[in-house]
Design a protein around this motif. Structure first.
Motif, PDB file in Angstrom:
ATOM      1  N   LEU A  96      26.695  39.733  45.795  1.00 23.47           N
ATOM      2  CA  LEU A  96      27.522  40.391  44.771  1.00 23.47           C
ATOM      3  C   LEU A  96      28.661  39.505  44.285  1.00 23.47           C
ATOM      4  CD1 LEU A  96      27.899  43.975  46.243  1.00 23.47           C
ATOM      5  CD2 LEU A  96      26.901  43.370  44.044  1.00 23.47           C
ATOM      6  N   SER A  97      29.161  38.645  45.177  1.00 30.31           N
ATOM      7  CA  SER A  97      30.347  37.885  44.783  1.00 30.31           C
ATOM      8  C   SER A  97      30.026  36.470  44.327  1.00 30.31           C
ATOM      9  CB  SER A  97      31.372  37.875  45.928  1.00 30.31           C
ATOM     10  OG  SER A  97      30.767  37.412  47.108  1.00 30.31           O
ATOM     11  N   MET A  98      28.738  36.209  44.097  1.00 28.89           N
ATOM     12  CA  MET A  98      28.377  34.869  43.615  1.00 28.89           C
ATOM     13  C   MET A  98      29.003  34.590  42.263  1.00 28.89           C
ATOM     14  SD  MET A  98      24.373  34.430  44.345  1.00 28.89           S
ATOM     15  CE  MET A  98      23.759  34.031  45.963  1.00 28.89           C
ATOM     16  N   GLY A  99      29.429  33.350  42.111  1.00 33.85           N
ATOM     17  CA  GLY A  99      29.955  32.932  40.816  1.00 33.85           C
ATOM     18  C   GLY A  99      28.840  32.393  39.931  1.00 33.85           C
ATOM     19  N   GLU A 100      29.237  31.605  38.941  1.00 34.22           N
ATOM     20  CA  GLU A 100      28.268  31.059  37.991  1.00 34.22           C
ATOM     21  C   GLU A 100      28.351  29.530  38.003  1.00 34.22           C
ATOM     22  OE1 GLU A 100      28.129  34.513  34.647  1.00 34.22           O
ATOM     23  OE2 GLU A 100      29.953  33.303  34.729  1.00 34.22           O
ATOM     24  N   THR A 101      27.257  28.891  37.639  1.00 35.39           N
ATOM     25  CA  THR A 101      27.236  27.419  37.629  1.00 35.39           C
ATOM     26  C   THR A 101      26.518  26.934  36.379  1.00 35.39           C
ATOM     27  OG1 THR A 101      26.906  27.508  40.004  1.00 35.39           O
ATOM     28  CG2 THR A 101      26.541  25.387  38.986  1.00 35.39           C
TER      29      THR A 101
ATOM     30  N   CYS B 103      30.309  22.614  35.885  1.00 34.35           N
ATOM     31  CA  CYS B 103      31.312  23.684  35.871  1.00 34.35           C
ATOM     32  C   CYS B 103      30.792  24.837  36.718  1.00 34.35           C
ATOM     33  CB  CYS B 103      31.530  24.123  34.428  1.00 34.35           C
ATOM     34  SG  CYS B 103      32.998  25.106  34.221  1.00 34.35           S
ATOM     35  N   TYR B 104      31.648  25.366  37.592  1.00 35.27           N
ATOM     36  CA  TYR B 104      31.221  26.488  38.436  1.00 35.27           C
ATOM     37  C   TYR B 104      32.405  27.401  38.741  1.00 35.27           C
ATOM     38  CZ  TYR B 104      32.426  22.716  41.742  1.00 35.27           C
ATOM     39  OH  TYR B 104      33.031  21.665  42.375  1.00 35.27           O
ATOM     40  N   SER B 105      32.063  28.644  39.025  1.00 32.05           N
ATOM     41  CA  SER B 105      33.144  29.603  39.289  1.00 32.05           C
ATOM     42  C   SER B 105      32.955  30.276  40.644  1.00 32.05           C
ATOM     43  CB  SER B 105      33.201  30.654  38.183  1.00 32.05           C
ATOM     44  OG  SER B 105      32.025  31.411  38.173  1.00 32.05           O
ATOM     45  N   TYR B 106      34.079  30.654  41.236  1.00 31.92           N
ATOM     46  CA  TYR B 106      34.110  31.400  42.511  1.00 31.92           C
ATOM     47  C   TYR B 106      34.821  32.719  42.297  1.00 31.92           C
ATOM     48  CZ  TYR B 106      34.010  26.764  44.827  1.00 31.92           C
ATOM     49  OH  TYR B 106      33.714  25.517  45.254  1.00 31.92           O
ATOM     50  N   THR B 107      34.600  33.641  43.218  1.00 32.90           N
ATOM     51  CA  THR B 107      35.505  34.799  43.265  1.00 32.90           C
ATOM     52  C   THR B 107      36.364  34.644  44.512  1.00 32.90           C
ATOM     53  OG1 THR B 107      33.798  36.043  44.427  1.00 32.90           O
ATOM     54  CG2 THR B 107      33.977  36.415  42.068  1.00 32.90           C
TER      55      THR B 107
ATOM     56  N   VAL C 174      33.713  44.380  42.550  1.00 29.61           N
ATOM     57  CA  VAL C 174      33.937  42.979  42.950  1.00 29.61           C
ATOM     58  C   VAL C 174      34.876  42.320  41.942  1.00 29.61           C
ATOM     59  CG1 VAL C 174      32.835  40.753  43.436  1.00 29.61           C
ATOM     60  CG2 VAL C 174      31.717  42.892  44.129  1.00 29.61           C
ATOM     61  N   ARG C 175      34.662  42.617  40.653  1.00 29.41           N
ATOM     62  CA  ARG C 175      35.569  42.034  39.646  1.00 29.41           C
ATOM     63  C   ARG C 175      36.977  42.574  39.836  1.00 29.41           C
ATOM     64  NH1 ARG C 175      31.765  43.678  35.377  1.00 29.41           N
ATOM     65  NH2 ARG C 175      29.985  42.387  35.826  1.00 29.41           N
ATOM     66  N   PHE C 176      37.084  43.874  40.156  1.00 25.95           N
ATOM     67  CA  PHE C 176      38.427  44.462  40.311  1.00 25.95           C
ATOM     68  C   PHE C 176      39.160  43.848  41.503  1.00 25.95           C
ATOM     69  CE2 PHE C 176      41.443  47.609  41.930  1.00 25.95           C
ATOM     70  CZ  PHE C 176      42.219  47.787  40.786  1.00 25.95           C
ATOM     71  N   TYR C 177      38.444  43.647  42.596  1.00 26.20           N
ATOM     72  CA  TYR C 177      39.101  43.221  43.835  1.00 26.20           C
ATOM     73  C   TYR C 177      39.131  41.697  44.022  1.00 26.20           C
ATOM     74  CZ  TYR C 177      39.169  48.105  45.446  1.00 26.20           C
ATOM     75  OH  TYR C 177      39.419  49.456  45.578  1.00 26.20           O
TER      76      TYR C 177
ATOM     77  N   THR D  81      38.671  35.285  39.491  1.00 24.63           N
ATOM     78  CA  THR D  81      37.656  34.254  39.281  1.00 24.63           C
ATOM     79  C   THR D  81      38.352  32.905  39.148  1.00 24.63           C
ATOM     80  OG1 THR D  81      36.316  35.854  38.103  1.00 24.63           O
ATOM     81  CG2 THR D  81      35.742  33.536  37.784  1.00 24.63           C
ATOM     82  N   LYS D  82      37.849  31.961  39.884  1.00 23.02           N
ATOM     83  CA  LYS D  82      38.384  30.592  39.764  1.00 23.02           C
ATOM     84  C   LYS D  82      37.265  29.719  39.202  1.00 23.02           C
ATOM     85  CE  LYS D  82      41.211  28.873  42.857  1.00 23.02           C
ATOM     86  NZ  LYS D  82      41.602  28.493  44.226  1.00 23.02           N
TER      87      LYS D  82
END
Ligand code: NAD
Length: 497
Positions: free
Chosen positions: A119-124, A134-138, A468-471, A474-475
């Protein structure tokens, strides 16, 4: 001696030093079953400080280990399902089966929290520029706060703290002062599941405690569920203090009954969804909108409602339990009287309801009005009792117009055999949760609980991906690894090449 409900601070059940205690009563008898403290300002500050300290360690715990706590927790909740439901019945008055449903809908969210890694996977994206990725984390926020209502003392706390904690946050819960025993039991089991001390803190109280948490500098996110008036206060105060807030508020839910629907389905579903849980559900159907000839079913619906009788939690014949407290009962009685005074036709009047052996219970029998107009208080206000009102219209368009003009937008349903009517309704209705031949369309936790308009203030809803977005924050990282150390001269533009 009456049981004194403890606070949960840094893994310890501690007795509050407050002078202010509130009785917790059995709504069927008025017997005082416990006393709950209004925590002192020092105690609230201490709980937040301990949650803040625990966050420093918990945010570094690998995601699989966080998920494992939730795996053990959901197993324990299932093992103790009946026991929690019994406790819940005693402090809310809910029937045992309904109490089990309250616990179960919470367990489902804990099961969902077990999937936190995916659920908390970012994007790459590779090669956003030549040899640049470029990639993102939560990442978690810190100490999150939850303020919960009386009507789902298991499900709603479980909407909040498991998702927040699985995301790497710590949590301070302020449960309803009317039924705090169930949330305390949930917390004990959470610790038993191996949750490190300090992840979940529980403070009790009312407005003063909530307001302190709302403006505290170390509480970046606030989740609230309760009435509209309090929800507006929470949202305004929290956002004024630069916090992330989600506030789930009151409701007035309509069911549209098309003449091509199957009568027995309509009647059975309408009875359960209107007076079940004494109407004390934010997704209860409180307005039946009869379109065209479906109005002919009103007498049969009246008979079906008249057969439902309230009773105590362990009476298998009881359709629902008492209202939560005598004030709630008086409030519902006032609305019933106002409906009569305004000229609505009361087809079934549950005002004078008695249950043998329980003269002190907050009983109200099923109540049903027809001839209701949109100016009457029984239409404009959330009654939160076993009171159904009928409005008759001629067309689906009129039904949609009526519902879209109502300020609330929590849930609605349409009963019909027509795909075209259902499709039109789902598209045009301005309500966040729509049932098609389903009376109470509460989404399962892989979706989110998506009330609209006056039923919700905020952007991201409860559970599902939105939680997940609320809590989390995103970096986003933009990375280049040089393959040689040849200087290529300064880059004077903002463009990556
Ligand atoms: P409530 O608003 O009275 O209380 C909710 C919480 O807020 C409690 O913890 C209470 O202690 C606290 N509180 C009460 N007054 C406050 C104040 N002035 N300032 C700060 N905090 C305060 O709600 P309730 O009676 O416990 O619950 C019933 C309401 O909750 C109904 O309106 C129902 O529709 C709503 N509800 C909404 C949803 C949803 O998802 N939209 C779900 C469940 C319940």
């Amino acid at each position: 001696m009456t049981k004194k409900v403890p606070l949960l601070i840094n893994g310890e059940m501690v007795q509050s030093k407050t002078q202010h205690w509130i009785p917790v009563t059995n709504p069927a008898t008025q017997e005082v079953i416990a006393e709950v403290p209004c925590a002192t300002p020092d105690e609230v500050n201490h709980a937040v400080a301990m949650a803040k300290a625990a966050f420093q360690t918990w945010k570094e715990v690998p995601v699989s280990d966080r998920a494992r706590v939730m795996l053990r927790y959901q197993a324990l909740l299932k093992e103790h399902h009946d026991e929690i439901a019994t406790l819940l019945s005693q402090e809310t008055g809910k029937t045992f089966e309904d109490a089990k449903g309250d616990v179960w809908r919470g367990i489902e969210v804990v099961e969902h929290a077990c999937h936190i890694a995916s659920l908390s996977m970012g994007e790459t994206v590779e090669n956003v520029a030549r040899k640049v990725d470029c990639y993102s984390y939560t990442q978690p926020l810190g100490v999150c706060v939850g303020i919960t209502p009386f009507n789902f003392p298991a499900m709603i706390p479980l909407w909040m703290f498991p998702m927040a904690i699985a995301c790497g946050n710590t949590f301070v819960l302020k449960p309803s002062e009317q039924d705090p025993l169930t949330p305390m039991r949930l917390a004990e089991l959470f610790q038993q599941a191996g949750a490190p001390a300090g992840l979940l803190q529980i403070v009790h109280g009312t407005k003063d405690v909530v307001d302190q948490l709302l403006v505290h500098p170390d509480t970046p996110a606030i989740s609230f569920v309760g009435s509209v008036a309090v929800g507006e206060h929470i949202y305004k105060t929290g956002t004024d203090h630069m916090k992330r807030v989600q506030a789930f508020a009151g409701a007035k839910n309509h069911m549209v009954i098309m003449p091509d629907a199957q009568k027995s389905h309509v009647i059975n579903n309408l009875v359960g969804s209107s007076v079940g849980a004494a109407g004390q559900r934010c997704m209860a159907i409180s307005v039946a909108v009869f379109v065209g000839a479906s109005r002919e079913w009103i007498p049969e619906l009246t008979d079906a409602l008249a057969k439902v009788r309230p009773g105590v939690w362990n009476d298998p014949q009881a359709g629902y339990g008492p209202l939560i407290n005598p004030q709630a009962k008086q409030r519902v009685l006032r609305f019933i009287q106002e409906g009569k005074d305004a000229g609505a036709e009361c087809l079934l009047d549950g005002s004078d309801c008695k249950v043998d052996g329980y003269p002190e219970g907050n009983w109200i029998g099923p109540t049903f009005f027809k001839g209701v107009t949109t100016e009457m208080s029984i239409y404009t206000e959330e009654i939160f009792g076993p009171v159904l009102i009928a409005i008759e219209v001629d067309t689906l368009e009129q039904a949609i117009e009526l519902i879209n003009a109502n300020p609330y937008g929590n849930g609605t349903s349409i009963f019909t055999a027509s795909g075209a009517a259902a499709r039109k309704y789902q598209h045009e209705i301005q309500v966040g949760q729509v049932g098609i031949n389903v009376p109470v369309p509460v989404p399962l936790p892989f979706f989110s609980f998506t009330g609209w308009r006056k039923s919700f203030y905020g952007d991201q809803h409860a559970y599902g991906k939105q939680a997940v977005r609320f809590y989390t924050e995103t970096k986003t990282v933009t990375a280049r690894w040089f393959e040689d150390d040849l200087a290529s001269g300064p880059n004077m533009t903002i463009q990556l090449k």
